[in-house]
Scaffold this motif. Structure first.
Motif, PDB file in Angstrom:
ATOM      1  N   PRO A  24      -9.332  33.098  49.552  1.00  0.00           N
ATOM      2  CA  PRO A  24      -8.189  32.426  48.933  1.00  0.00           C
ATOM      3  C   PRO A  24      -7.341  33.409  48.127  1.00  0.00           C
ATOM      4  O   PRO A  24      -7.846  34.411  47.618  1.00  0.00           O
ATOM      5  N   VAL A  25      -6.065  33.107  48.021  1.00  0.00           N
ATOM      6  CA  VAL A  25      -5.150  33.934  47.237  1.00  0.00           C
ATOM      7  C   VAL A  25      -5.100  33.341  45.841  1.00  0.00           C
ATOM      8  O   VAL A  25      -4.715  32.183  45.659  1.00  0.00           O
ATOM      9  N   TYR A  26      -5.522  34.113  44.854  1.00  0.00           N
ATOM     10  CA  TYR A  26      -5.517  33.651  43.472  1.00  0.00           C
ATOM     11  C   TYR A  26      -4.211  34.036  42.789  1.00  0.00           C
ATOM     12  O   TYR A  26      -3.646  35.084  43.058  1.00  0.00           O
ATOM     13  N   LEU A  27      -3.740  33.157  41.893  1.00  0.00           N
ATOM     14  CA  LEU A  27      -2.555  33.423  41.088  1.00  0.00           C
ATOM     15  C   LEU A  27      -2.956  33.523  39.630  1.00  0.00           C
ATOM     16  O   LEU A  27      -3.999  33.023  39.222  1.00  0.00           O
ATOM     17  N   GLN A  28      -2.099  34.146  38.844  1.00  0.00           N
ATOM     18  CA  GLN A  28      -2.333  34.260  37.405  1.00  0.00           C
ATOM     19  C   GLN A  28      -1.866  32.966  36.739  1.00  0.00           C
ATOM     20  O   GLN A  28      -0.741  32.537  36.956  1.00  0.00           O
ATOM     21  N   PRO A  29      -2.706  32.315  35.929  1.00  0.00           N
ATOM     22  CA  PRO A  29      -2.276  31.086  35.257  1.00  0.00           C
ATOM     23  C   PRO A  29      -1.291  31.393  34.126  1.00  0.00           C
ATOM     24  O   PRO A  29      -1.243  32.506  33.609  1.00  0.00           O
ATOM     25  N   THR A  36      -4.122  27.214  26.425  1.00  0.00           N
ATOM     26  CA  THR A  36      -4.634  26.413  27.529  1.00  0.00           C
ATOM     27  C   THR A  36      -3.982  26.870  28.830  1.00  0.00           C
ATOM     28  O   THR A  36      -2.763  26.878  28.937  1.00  0.00           O
ATOM     29  N   PRO A  37      -4.783  27.254  29.837  1.00  0.00           N
ATOM     30  CA  PRO A  37      -4.198  27.716  31.107  1.00  0.00           C
ATOM     31  C   PRO A  37      -3.689  26.543  31.942  1.00  0.00           C
ATOM     32  O   PRO A  37      -4.241  25.446  31.895  1.00  0.00           O
ATOM     33  N   SER A  38      -2.632  26.797  32.716  1.00  0.00           N
ATOM     34  CA  SER A  38      -2.124  25.800  33.664  1.00  0.00           C
ATOM     35  C   SER A  38      -1.646  26.526  34.912  1.00  0.00           C
ATOM     36  O   SER A  38      -1.338  27.709  34.881  1.00  0.00           O
ATOM     37  N   VAL A  45      -6.976  25.399  38.001  1.00  0.00           N
ATOM     38  CA  VAL A  45      -7.603  26.438  37.182  1.00  0.00           C
ATOM     39  C   VAL A  45      -9.051  26.592  37.630  1.00  0.00           C
ATOM     40  O   VAL A  45      -9.770  25.613  37.804  1.00  0.00           O
ATOM     41  N   ALA A  46      -9.469  27.833  37.825  1.00  0.00           N
ATOM     42  CA  ALA A  46     -10.835  28.132  38.249  1.00  0.00           C
ATOM     43  C   ALA A  46     -11.286  29.415  37.569  1.00  0.00           C
ATOM     44  O   ALA A  46     -10.480  30.152  37.015  1.00  0.00           O
ATOM     45  N   VAL A  47     -12.580  29.665  37.609  1.00  0.00           N
ATOM     46  CA  VAL A  47     -13.162  30.883  37.053  1.00  0.00           C
ATOM     47  C   VAL A  47     -13.868  31.615  38.181  1.00  0.00           C
ATOM     48  O   VAL A  47     -14.674  31.029  38.906  1.00  0.00           O
ATOM     49  N   THR A  48     -13.565  32.900  38.356  1.00  0.00           N
ATOM     50  CA  THR A  48     -14.199  33.698  39.405  1.00  0.00           C
ATOM     51  C   THR A  48     -15.622  34.057  39.000  1.00  0.00           C
ATOM     52  O   THR A  48     -16.032  33.829  37.864  1.00  0.00           O
ATOM     53  N   THR A  53     -10.273  33.915  34.572  1.00  0.00           N
ATOM     54  CA  THR A  53      -9.604  32.635  34.777  1.00  0.00           C
ATOM     55  C   THR A  53      -8.428  32.854  35.713  1.00  0.00           C
ATOM     56  O   THR A  53      -7.584  33.708  35.468  1.00  0.00           O
ATOM     57  N   VAL A  54      -8.382  32.090  36.815  1.00  0.00           N
ATOM     58  CA  VAL A  54      -7.353  32.246  37.829  1.00  0.00           C
ATOM     59  C   VAL A  54      -6.888  30.859  38.282  1.00  0.00           C
ATOM     60  O   VAL A  54      -7.481  29.849  37.961  1.00  0.00           O
ATOM     61  N   CYS A  55      -5.809  30.847  39.062  1.00  0.00           N
ATOM     62  CA  CYS A  55      -5.348  29.644  39.747  1.00  0.00           C
ATOM     63  C   CYS A  55      -5.772  29.765  41.204  1.00  0.00           C
ATOM     64  O   CYS A  55      -5.331  30.669  41.907  1.00  0.00           O
ATOM     65  N   ALA A  56      -6.637  28.854  41.638  1.00  0.00           N
ATOM     66  CA  ALA A  56      -7.144  28.869  43.017  1.00  0.00           C
ATOM     67  C   ALA A  56      -6.489  27.744  43.803  1.00  0.00           C
ATOM     68  O   ALA A  56      -6.208  26.675  43.240  1.00  0.00           O
TER      69      ALA A  56
END
Length: 60
Positions: A24-29, A36-38, A45-48, A53-56
């Motif tokens: 998957p391509v992760y984005l920066q939140p 608070t991440p969005s 929001v996910a954690v690798t 902390t990334v956007c999956a």
């Protein structure tokens, strides 16, 4: 359709079935004022495994 075409088609289908699913391509939140991440639409929001902390992409 000849036997050659049928064999070639079966080979192509076999190779396609064994293909790995792409990573998957992760984005920066983005973060609000309290930290608070969005994420943008279509991402969550996910954690690798490394703890980042990334956007999956949302699984469909």
């Amino acid at each position: 359709m000849t036997l050659k075409h049928i064999v070639l088609g079966a080979f192509v289908l076999g190779v396609a079935a064994c293909a790995k699913e792409p990573e998957p391509v992760y984005l920066q939140p983005t973060y609000d004022k309290v930290g608070t991440p969005s994420c943008v639409a279509g991402y969550e929001v996910a954690v690798t495994d490394e703890g980042a902390t990334v956007c999956a992409p949302i699984a469909q």
